[in-house]
Scaffold this motif. Structure first.
Motif, PDB file in Angstrom:
ATOM      1  N   TYR A 179    -104.438 -69.767  54.570  1.00 14.87           N
ATOM      2  CA  TYR A 179    -103.428 -69.627  55.609  1.00 14.87           C
ATOM      3  C   TYR A 179    -102.210 -68.868  55.094  1.00 14.87           C
ATOM      4  N   ALA A 180    -101.866 -69.045  53.838  1.00 12.62           N
ATOM      5  CA  ALA A 180    -100.722 -68.322  53.273  1.00 12.62           C
ATOM      6  C   ALA A 180    -100.934 -66.813  53.381  1.00 12.62           C
ATOM      7  N   GLN A 181    -102.141 -66.337  53.108  1.00 15.98           N
ATOM      8  CA  GLN A 181    -102.440 -64.909  53.245  1.00 15.98           C
ATOM      9  C   GLN A 181    -102.376 -64.476  54.709  1.00 15.98           C
TER      10      GLN A 181
ATOM     11  N   PHE B 139     -99.774 -61.742  56.263  1.00 15.79           N
ATOM     12  CA  PHE B 139    -100.277 -60.601  57.019  1.00 15.79           C
ATOM     13  C   PHE B 139     -99.599 -60.521  58.383  1.00 15.79           C
ATOM     14  N   LEU B 140     -99.498 -61.645  59.085  1.00 15.44           N
ATOM     15  CA  LEU B 140     -98.860 -61.651  60.402  1.00 15.44           C
ATOM     16  C   LEU B 140     -97.411 -61.176  60.321  1.00 15.44           C
ATOM     17  N   ASP B 141     -96.677 -61.647  59.333  1.00 25.05           N
ATOM     18  CA  ASP B 141     -95.281 -61.224  59.171  1.00 25.05           C
ATOM     19  C   ASP B 141     -95.192 -59.735  58.856  1.00 25.05           C
TER      20      ASP B 141
ATOM     21  N   THR C 222    -107.628 -68.693  58.872  1.00 27.99           N
ATOM     22  CA  THR C 222    -108.011 -67.627  57.946  1.00 27.99           C
ATOM     23  C   THR C 222    -108.468 -66.342  58.636  1.00 27.99           C
ATOM     24  N   TYR C 223    -108.033 -66.107  59.864  1.00 27.19           N
ATOM     25  CA  TYR C 223    -108.374 -64.839  60.522  1.00 27.19           C
ATOM     26  C   TYR C 223    -107.276 -64.423  61.481  1.00 27.19           C
ATOM     27  N   VAL C 224    -107.257 -63.112  61.758  1.00 27.91           N
ATOM     28  CA  VAL C 224    -106.358 -62.551  62.770  1.00 27.91           C
ATOM     29  C   VAL C 224    -107.159 -61.514  63.551  1.00 27.91           C
TER      30      VAL C 224
END
Length: 93
Positions: free
Chosen positions: A27-29, A33-35, A56-58
């Motif tokens: 989730y940290a990754q 990524f979202l930010d 763990t996905y976007v």
């Protein structure tokens, strides 16, 4: 428009759009990524029409505001890709 460097994206129609799913190990990754993706979109002046995510996905969809994707839409997709590519791959022509 040359899209050879956007091989992970799928292009669709009605409206013209790009879609890609990004998968992460934690989730940290995902959060990082979202930010970072938000900063890229702000810099390009593009607002993805659909962003959904889990631990763990976007999933990202960039849709055309008119009949076709704009140069800014393509640039945003390229910059978003660069967020997840290794530095050596991102700098190759």
């Amino acid at each position: 428009m040359d899209t050879s460097d956007l091989s992970g994206w799928t292009r669709g129609s009605r409206p013209d759009h790009l879609f890609r799913r990004f998968v992460f190990d934690s989730y940290a990754q995902t959060r990082r990524f979202l930010d970072d993706m938000q900063a890229v979109c702000d810099a390009c002046g593009v607002t993805p029409q659909n962003v959904n995510f889990g631990t763990t996905y976007v999933n990202v969809t960039i849709s055309a505001e008119g009949d076709s994707l704009s140069p800014a839409d393509w640039e945003a997709a390229r910059r978003i890709d660069a967020l997840v590519r290794p530095a050596s791959e991102a700098t190759q022509p």
